[in-house]
Design an enzyme around this catalytic site. Structure first.
Site, mmCIF file in Angstrom:
data_model
loop_
_atom_site.group_PDB
_atom_site.id
_atom_site.type_symbol
_atom_site.label_atom_id
_atom_site.label_comp_id
_atom_site.label_asym_id
_atom_site.label_seq_id
_atom_site.Cartn_x
_atom_site.Cartn_y
_atom_site.Cartn_z
ATOM 1 N N VAL A 1 59.908 12.804 28.826
ATOM 2 C CA VAL A 1 60.846 12.248 27.848
ATOM 3 C C VAL A 1 60.065 11.568 26.707
ATOM 4 O O VAL A 1 59.248 12.228 26.076
ATOM 5 C CB VAL A 1 61.892 11.325 28.508
ATOM 6 C CG1 VAL A 1 63.012 11.001 27.528
ATOM 7 C CG2 VAL A 1 62.524 12.025 29.733
ATOM 8 N N ARG B 1 55.757 10.909 47.510
ATOM 9 C CA ARG B 1 56.446 12.062 48.109
ATOM 10 C C ARG B 1 55.793 13.378 47.719
ATOM 11 O O ARG B 1 55.913 14.375 48.441
ATOM 12 C CB ARG B 1 57.929 12.056 47.716
ATOM 13 C CG ARG B 1 58.717 10.924 48.370
ATOM 14 C CD ARG B 1 60.214 11.167 48.261
ATOM 15 N NE ARG B 1 60.710 11.108 46.889
ATOM 16 C CZ ARG B 1 61.091 9.992 46.291
ATOM 17 N NH1 ARG B 1 61.018 8.822 46.930
ATOM 18 N NH2 ARG B 1 61.556 10.015 45.054
ATOM 19 N N ASP C 1 62.031 2.772 24.196
ATOM 20 C CA ASP C 1 61.081 3.825 24.576
ATOM 21 C C ASP C 1 59.765 3.651 23.832
ATOM 22 O O ASP C 1 58.682 3.678 24.427
ATOM 23 C CB ASP C 1 61.665 5.209 24.249
ATOM 24 C CG ASP C 1 62.521 5.779 25.374
ATOM 25 O OD1 ASP C 1 62.304 5.385 26.541
ATOM 26 O OD2 ASP C 1 63.379 6.609 25.086
#
Length: 387
Positions: free
Chosen positions: A18, A109, A174
């Site tokens: 992003v 993970r 951001d």
């Protein structure tokens, strides 16, 4: 003007997506670092959903992606597969910095836990961005810029009583988070170079970054218990002669915070007699009669255009700017000769000059590939591929 490359020789692995994380690594890359951007097969989602041009989005070249995609080498790996992880760990052996903005636990993970990373590169600087701080009960919640603007209190400071809360027109959280990441990384690099630290784990949160940008407002709230009101276009200083005012043609932002600026403002507007009015004699009086003062200022400003007042006020030492559209403002920056938006397509670089040198956009981002999927290996990276 020379190209500024103070981070040349620095090797960065970029697992971000992003805007915030990619912007952090774009800053590093534009200052000379070698950044290898690792995207999932098919590319970062921002390639396909950002910007106003449907054709660019379809080609995986959405303008939101392009804005911070330059100066990097892009590799496409599936880190959920053993082959992709092996490729990544091979690259990690040569990296100084690793940057990611996964939610907590995602790296573990994928089999890329901190012990695994440090076993491959013991002095690695690993910078992670999340929506909320690790101590926050929302630490594992997903986040975007607009969500954090709401959660942090920033959105409630914008707009007016009539409009209700308004987000900033640009994803400022951001970009501020990306800057904070880049700042933290360079600080950690300095500590490592001084020998005071080896491998380091940095954590940045968008929530805390948003509130850091409201430091003065938060400090006032904590000191006084006050509930800040939506500020609209009023200046953060709270001074009634600072804000946005209508003129004969266009809106003018004025920053008359200091006593000498207020005096100069009244003189330029031809209403210096207001200084003898007890309602406007000092800061406290002007605050109490802010509404009346605003009406009198706009009555005087109606004599000329915002463009003319901008020139006259600045020449008198009063900060002022006509409210411009984005195309107008960008055109002025490019016309000025500044290297910040120089070149084609003129993407923003880094607003920095050091000893007459400035950062440059040396390489624009490329598409994923005609089939939307391209897999890169260490061998193609060594050949200097930039796609």
């Amino acid at each position: 003007m020379q190209a500024l490359r103070p981070l040349e020789g620095l090797h960065v692995l970029d697992l971000t997506h992003v805007i915030a994380g990619p912007y952090a690594t774009y800053l590093l890359a534009t200052l000379g670092a070698e950044v290898i951007r690792i995207e999932p097969l098919g590319g970062d989602s921002l390639r396909h959903r950002s910007g106003s041009d449907a054709a660019l989005r379809a080609a995986g070249m959405g303008t939101g992606f392009q804005a911070q995609g330059g100066n990097k080498t892009c590799l496409f790996l599936d880190l959920n597969q053993a082959e992709g992880r092996a490729e990544f760990l091979d690259l990690l052996a040569d990296a100084d910095v690793l940057v990611d903005n996964f939610r907590p636990g995602v790296m573990d993970r994928m089999g890329l836990s901190t012990p695994t990373l440090l076993a491959r590169r013991p002095d690695l600087i690993h910078c992670s961005l999340s929506g909320y701080a690790p101590e926050d009960r929302r630490a594992d919640w997903p986040a975007y810029d607009n969500v954090i603007q709401a959660a942090s209190g920033l959105m409630a400071l914008s707009g007016t009583k009539d409009t209700g809360p308004l987000k900033s027109g640009a994803p400022i959280v951001d970009y501020a988070s990306g800057m904070m990441m880049a700042f933290s990384i360079t600080s950690a690099l300095y500590a490592r170079a001084q020998g005071t630290q080896g491998g380091q784990n940095l954590q940045i949160s968008m929530q805390e970054t948003a509130q850091a940008m409201m430091g003065s407002v938060i400090a006032d709230h904590l000191a006084t218990g006050s509930q800040p009101a939506a500020k609209g276009n009023a200046a953060g200083s709270g001074m009634p002669a600072s804000g946005c005012f209508e003129t004969a043609n266009g809106t003018l932002a004025i920053g008359a915070n200091e006593a000498h600026q207020f005096t100069a403002l009244l003189e330029v507007l031809g209403i210096s007699g207001l200084m003898q009015d007890p309602r406007f004699a000092d800061d406290d009086a002007r605050r109490k009669h802010a509404s009346v003062l605003g009406e009198l200022l706009e009555e005087a400003l109606a004599a000329h255009s915002a463009e003319e007042w901008e020139e006259r006020l600045n020449c008198a030492g009063v900060p002022a700017a006509r409210v411009r559209s984005l195309p107008e403002a960008v055109a002025e920056t490019r016309k000025s000769g500044s290297p910040f938006l120089a070149g084609d397509p003129g993407l923003p670089t880094v607003p920095l000059r050091l000893n007459n040198a400035s950062p440059r956009l040396a390489r624009c981002p490329g598409p994923v590939g005609n089939d939307g999927v391209r897999f890169f290996t260490r061998r193609t990276a060594q050949k200097g591929s930039d796609r």
